[in-house]
Enzyme design. Structure first.
Site, PDB file in Angstrom:
ATOM      1  N   HIS A 152     -16.395   6.260   2.667  1.00 13.34           N
ATOM      2  CA  HIS A 152     -15.595   5.364   1.826  1.00 13.34           C
ATOM      3  C   HIS A 152     -16.322   5.228   0.495  1.00 13.34           C
ATOM      4  CE1 HIS A 152     -13.177   1.550   1.108  1.00 13.34           C
ATOM      5  NE2 HIS A 152     -14.111   1.512   0.172  1.00 13.34           N
ATOM      6  N   ILE A 170      -8.567  11.101   8.435  1.00 13.42           N
ATOM      7  CA  ILE A 170      -9.646  11.903   7.845  1.00 13.42           C
ATOM      8  C   ILE A 170     -10.916  11.684   8.677  1.00 13.42           C
ATOM      9  CG2 ILE A 170     -10.962  12.426   5.736  1.00 13.42           C
ATOM     10  CD1 ILE A 170      -8.006  12.738   5.201  1.00 13.42           C
ATOM     11  N   GLY A 225      -8.673  -4.485   7.378  1.00 14.89           N
ATOM     12  CA  GLY A 225      -8.681  -3.625   8.572  1.00 14.89           C
ATOM     13  C   GLY A 225      -7.601  -3.962   9.586  1.00 14.89           C
ATOM     14  N   VAL A 240     -16.185  -8.397  -2.500  1.00 16.32           N
ATOM     15  CA  VAL A 240     -17.402  -8.967  -1.891  1.00 16.32           C
ATOM     16  C   VAL A 240     -18.632  -8.244  -2.448  1.00 16.32           C
ATOM     17  CG1 VAL A 240     -18.661  -9.219   0.297  1.00 16.32           C
ATOM     18  CG2 VAL A 240     -16.181  -9.572   0.249  1.00 16.32           C
ATOM     19  N   ARG A 254     -24.418  -7.368   4.432  1.00 19.18           N
ATOM     20  CA  ARG A 254     -23.652  -8.601   4.636  1.00 19.18           C
ATOM     21  C   ARG A 254     -24.236  -9.337   5.843  1.00 19.18           C
ATOM     22  NH1 ARG A 254     -17.255  -7.513   3.547  1.00 19.18           N
ATOM     23  NH2 ARG A 254     -17.492  -5.994   1.862  1.00 19.18           N
ATOM     24  N   LYS A 265       0.803  -1.225   0.000  1.00 21.92           N
ATOM     25  CA  LYS A 265       0.000   0.000   0.000  1.00 21.92           C
ATOM     26  C   LYS A 265       0.837   1.277   0.000  1.00 21.92           C
ATOM     27  CE  LYS A 265      -3.780  -0.351   2.605  1.00 21.92           C
ATOM     28  NZ  LYS A 265      -4.608  -0.785   3.754  1.00 21.92           N
ATOM     29  N   GLU A 325      -6.429   2.942  -1.458  1.00 20.55           N
ATOM     30  CA  GLU A 325      -5.786   1.717  -1.948  1.00 20.55           C
ATOM     31  C   GLU A 325      -6.495   1.190  -3.183  1.00 20.55           C
ATOM     32  OE1 GLU A 325      -5.958  -1.946   0.162  1.00 20.55           O
ATOM     33  OE2 GLU A 325      -7.987  -1.630   0.890  1.00 20.55           O
ATOM     34  N   ARG A 373      -8.723  -7.461  -7.337  1.00 27.55           N
ATOM     35  CA  ARG A 373      -9.537  -8.688  -7.386  1.00 27.55           C
ATOM     36  C   ARG A 373     -11.006  -8.295  -7.454  1.00 27.55           C
ATOM     37  NH1 ARG A 373     -11.557  -7.715  -2.370  1.00 27.55           N
ATOM     38  NH2 ARG A 373     -10.055  -6.903  -0.882  1.00 27.55           N
TER      39      ARG A 373
HETATM   40  P1  ADP Z   1      -7.758  -2.383   4.411  1.00 35.75           P
HETATM   41  O1  ADP Z   1      -6.846  -2.635   3.261  1.00 35.75           O
HETATM   42  O2  ADP Z   1      -7.314  -3.042   5.678  1.00 35.75           O
HETATM   43  O3  ADP Z   1      -9.203  -2.609   4.085  1.00 35.75           O
HETATM   44  P2  ADP Z   1      -7.999   0.499   3.895  1.00 35.75           P
HETATM   45  O4  ADP Z   1      -6.793   1.296   3.670  1.00 35.75           O
HETATM   46  O5  ADP Z   1      -8.808   0.110   2.699  1.00 35.75           O
HETATM   47  O6  ADP Z   1      -7.615  -0.817   4.733  1.00 35.75           O
HETATM   48  O7  ADP Z   1      -8.962   1.225   4.929  1.00 35.75           O
HETATM   49  C1  ADP Z   1     -10.110   0.594   5.479  1.00 35.75           C
HETATM   50  C2  ADP Z   1     -10.967   1.613   6.186  1.00 35.75           C
HETATM   51  O8  ADP Z   1     -10.249   2.248   7.241  1.00 35.75           O
HETATM   52  C3  ADP Z   1     -11.440   2.768   5.316  1.00 35.75           C
HETATM   53  O9  ADP Z   1     -12.592   2.441   4.577  1.00 35.75           O
HETATM   54  C4  ADP Z   1     -11.710   3.828   6.352  1.00 35.75           C
HETATM   55  O10 ADP Z   1     -12.932   3.604   7.023  1.00 35.75           O
HETATM   56  C5  ADP Z   1     -10.586   3.611   7.344  1.00 35.75           C
HETATM   57  N1  ADP Z   1      -9.414   4.468   7.010  1.00 35.75           N
HETATM   58  C6  ADP Z   1      -8.314   4.094   6.311  1.00 35.75           C
HETATM   59  N2  ADP Z   1      -7.427   5.115   6.205  1.00 35.75           N
HETATM   60  C7  ADP Z   1      -7.984   6.160   6.841  1.00 35.75           C
HETATM   61  C8  ADP Z   1      -7.572   7.523   7.094  1.00 35.75           C
HETATM   62  N3  ADP Z   1      -6.410   7.994   6.660  1.00 35.75           N
HETATM   63  N4  ADP Z   1      -8.418   8.330   7.792  1.00 35.75           N
HETATM   64  C9  ADP Z   1      -9.612   7.874   8.244  1.00 35.75           C
HETATM   65  N5  ADP Z   1     -10.055   6.610   8.050  1.00 35.75           N
HETATM   66  C10 ADP Z   1      -9.254   5.756   7.364  1.00 35.75           C
END
Ligand code: ADP
Length: 447
Positions: free
Chosen positions: A208, A203, A165, A295, A338, A116, A288, A292
């Protein structure tokens, strides 16, 4: 055309892929663990090979056994689904070396986007907005703290190899930094065998918003609109919808074009997802790329009418995209809940076991992707997702009314589920008003 696909997965996504293959006249090979011999996917495929004992590391993650199964059955392609080996570049590379088509992007792209902090760098170079934060990976807590102190709190510590997560912590003050960095990096090491970290600005009140991408081998890239996945618990999605109630056509167009630019910068091929956070001022930031099928792909299928699994197979076979950007029309509104085998009133503890009764609602605009049946024993070894309840209405209001009806009618007996919890979320006034962010569920649970 691809003649026989081995599905390197289980549960509802394996069933979903088997059905798409069947429609296309493609033979299917399922793999299963010893715990999954009675699972629906193992029963539905044309052939089934048991690849090992119940623990995923001894079966669904055993690349050697899965490739042997593909050889033994003469499968010419492998669909990895999501989870398990779907984002494992070594597996994609091994498939290639064995002359088996991996239904997904190349191992180089999986590698590049799977890390990432590397992905952030690629996006920064392509002038795609990313969450403000580190340019390079961070290797020590001391180095991390200096950066975070300068950046200002709150910050988010994240694992480069992260997913689901895991390896992620919010830090609200200087004093907390060291402790959170250590626990997040330890978690990352245990889960991914890699404790390389990076730091982003946190943030607050974010949404999302992710864009579905399709890209072929010839440089054609399109997006299929967005999914709003702001309803999360512990950074894991619970409800997804499309379109997002938070963005208008102008912002959708701009974010969609940025997502296409991001996919091009990654040299992407096949189906993928560009994930953004959207802040209260409508600024959006790349977080990110998932390389793939996701879900929640079904909500995009409902509003676009496009079968993403079939498109994945056609692209992997070397066909050009069947659609141009202007062909993509978003119609109506789709929502997915889900359904997990877990108890929301006991801290969401998993609840595997025998399903003694199951009633699946139906009707216009209702789609339920599941591998459940009465008499099925849910093993304790895997993810707790047991069904994806999806609806399609002419607008958001109708979709909410529809999914409320479906959740009210759905019956799963013998185990605990989150159906009632989802029903409450759908009936929540703020959800109905579209007034949600990624912290919504956690705040609700604290009340
Ligand atoms: P993963 O790859 O583990 O799913 P992500 O980077 O996609 O992690 O982030 C998952 C969730 O975490 C996001 O949808 C958001 O809710 C929270 N998140 C991630 N980065 C941030 C950030 N910089 N500020 C606030 N929330 C975040």
């Amino acid at each position: 055309m691809i003649k026989k696909v081995l599905i390197a997965n289980r549960g509802e996504i394996a069933v979903r892929i088997i059905r798409a293959c069947r429609e296309m006249g493609i033979d299917t090979v399922a793999i299963c663990s010893e715990a999954d011999k009675d699972a629906l996917h193992a029963q539905l495929a044309d052939e089934t090979i048991c690849v090992g004992p119940a623990p995923a590391k001894d079966s669904y993650l055993r690349m050697d056994r899965i490739l042997s199964a593909a050889y033994a059955t003469g499968a010419d392609a492998i669909h990895p689904g999501f989870g398990f080996l779907s984002e494992n570049s070594k597996f994609a590379d091994l498939c290639k070396k064995c002359n088996i088509t991996f239904i997904g992007p190349s191992c180089e792209v999986i590698d590049k986007m799977g890390n990432k902090s590397e992905a952030r760098k690629t996006m920064m170079e392509a002038l795609v907005p990313v969450v403000p934060g580190t340019k390079e990976a961070v290797y020590s807590s001391k180095e991390g703290k200096e950066i975070a102190d300068k950046m200002g709190y709150p910050v988010m510590i994240k694992a480069s190899a992260g997913g689901g997560g895991k390896g992620m912590r919010i830090v609200t003050s200087e004093e907390e930094f060291m402790h959170h960095f250590e626990t997040a990096s330890q978690e990352a090491k245990n889960a991914f065998g890699d404790d390389t970290m990076y730091i982003e600005k946190y943030i607050a009140k974010a949404r999302h918003i992710e864009f579905q991408i399709l890209a072929d081998n010839y440089g054609n890239v399109i997006h299929l609109g967005e999914r709003d996945c702001s309803l999360q618990r512990r950074h894991q999605k619970m409800i997804e919808e499309s379109p997002s109630p938070a963005i208008d056509d102008k912002l959708r167009k701009e974010m969609g074009e940025t997502a296409v630019k991001a996919a091009k910068a990654a040299n992407y091929c096949n189906a993928g997802t560009i994930e953004f956070l959207l802040d209260e001022n409508n600024h959006y930031y790349f977080i990110e790329m998932n390389t793939r099928i996701q879900v929640e792909h079904g909500v995009t299928e409902l509003v676009t009418g496009i079968d993403l699994i079939k498109e994945q197979i056609k692209i992997a076979h070397g066909e050009k995209l069947s659609y141009k950007q202007e062909d993509i029309k978003i119609e109506g509104h789709a929502i997915e809940c889900r359904i997990n085998a877990e108890n929301p009133y006991k801290n969401f503890t998993p609840s595997p076991g025998l399903v003694t009764g199951f009633h699946m609602p139906g009707g216009k605009g209702v789609r339920i992707d599941t591998a459940l049946y009465t008499g099925y024993k849910i093993p304790a070894n895997y993810d707790s997702l047991i069904a994806k309840v999806m609806v399609h209405g002419c607008n958001r209001e109708e979709a909410i009314a529809k999914i409320r009806g479906v959740l009210g009618e759905l019956v799963v007996e013998g185990i605990d589920t989150n159906i009632d919890f989802q029903y409450q979320l759908i009936n929540n006034k703020d959800f109905k008003d579209g007034n949600i962010d990624t912290g919504f569920i956690e705040r609700l649970l604290k009340k």
